[in-house]
Enzyme design. Sequence first.
Site, PDB file in Angstrom:
ATOM      1  N   CYS A  64      -1.919   2.784  -6.035  1.00 14.14           N
ATOM      2  CA  CYS A  64      -2.435   4.132  -5.821  1.00 14.14           C
ATOM      3  C   CYS A  64      -3.198   4.595  -7.061  1.00 14.14           C
ATOM      4  O   CYS A  64      -2.675   4.442  -8.154  1.00 14.14           O
ATOM      5  CB  CYS A  64      -1.276   5.086  -5.538  1.00 14.14           C
ATOM      6  SG  CYS A  64      -1.730   6.804  -5.417  1.00 14.14           S
ATOM      7  N   PRO A  65      -4.383   5.143  -6.929  1.00 13.38           N
ATOM      8  CA  PRO A  65      -5.077   5.508  -5.681  1.00 13.38           C
ATOM      9  C   PRO A  65      -6.125   4.484  -5.248  1.00 13.38           C
ATOM     10  O   PRO A  65      -6.910   4.775  -4.352  1.00 13.38           O
ATOM     11  CB  PRO A  65      -5.766   6.808  -6.086  1.00 13.38           C
ATOM     12  CG  PRO A  65      -6.184   6.552  -7.504  1.00 13.38           C
ATOM     13  CD  PRO A  65      -5.115   5.658  -8.101  1.00 13.38           C
TER      14      PRO A  65
END
Lengths: 93, 199
Positions: free
Chosen positions: A29-30
């Site tokens: 993430c991200p």
Amino acid sequence: MDLPILAIVVNIMTTRDVTETLDVRGKNCPMPVIETKQAADRLEVGDVLEVLATDPGSVNDLGGWAEATPGVELLDQDDDGDVYRHYVRKVAE
Amino acid sequence: MSADGAGPSDDDARETPDAGGPSRAELAARVAELEARLETVESTDEGPRKMSIIATKGTLDMAYPPLILASTAAAFGYDVTVFATFWALDVLHVERSAKLRLSAVGNPNLPLPNALAVLPGVDRLATRMMERRIADNDTATVEELLGTAIDVGVEFQACQMTMDLLGYEEDDLYEGVTAGVGAATAIRDMADADIQLLV
């Protein structure tokens, strides 16, 4: 009469009819969402993007992204225990 | 047939309003005007959604949330601005962004009493541990995330007052960062935004 069956067949066929594969295995993430968005921007309408990810969060994140983003449709998500596969179709510019 | 008497007279009342009320032409003009206004409102609504983040922190851990949220929102189609003030300017500073540190003092999540955390070198040790975790976990570095965020169209703004306060020059910052902005710009951004965050 055969329309529902036909629709399922068409859906399966288009799910696997991959135009481009994006490999974000190992990324967290991200990055899976952002790289998927960048790849989707490059696609033509009708193209299907396959995303390979190892981040378990990518299942919810990519699903949420596809739902909130106009012009893309999440066709399918599956995993084999190690790799999560996501299929995104571009439906409009 | 006798019931017909009431019907036509009702229709007449609808078709010819009282002499004192608006005429049909006036009503039609009013409807046209409202439709035009509705169209304006609807077309304004169709613009991209906006997010405004005010970033104030410059430690290694706190550099992440604004960068992650900003780049992800951009992937969702938001127009994003990150207004960096005080130590968050270090994240946009080419030399200093590579040297962001974690503070061991006052961080109850580190397995270290504050009395030891104040010793020289402890912050550096905690920072090294965090950097190793970031590398082991394949988490993007601050520099990578900043580059990604700029690539996906996030606008980074450097607060001019704190630039002066900390003695930073525009040339010290990454290319693409907007300098020379102040609180008024941030307020205007926040007023326009659908999401406002202070980090």
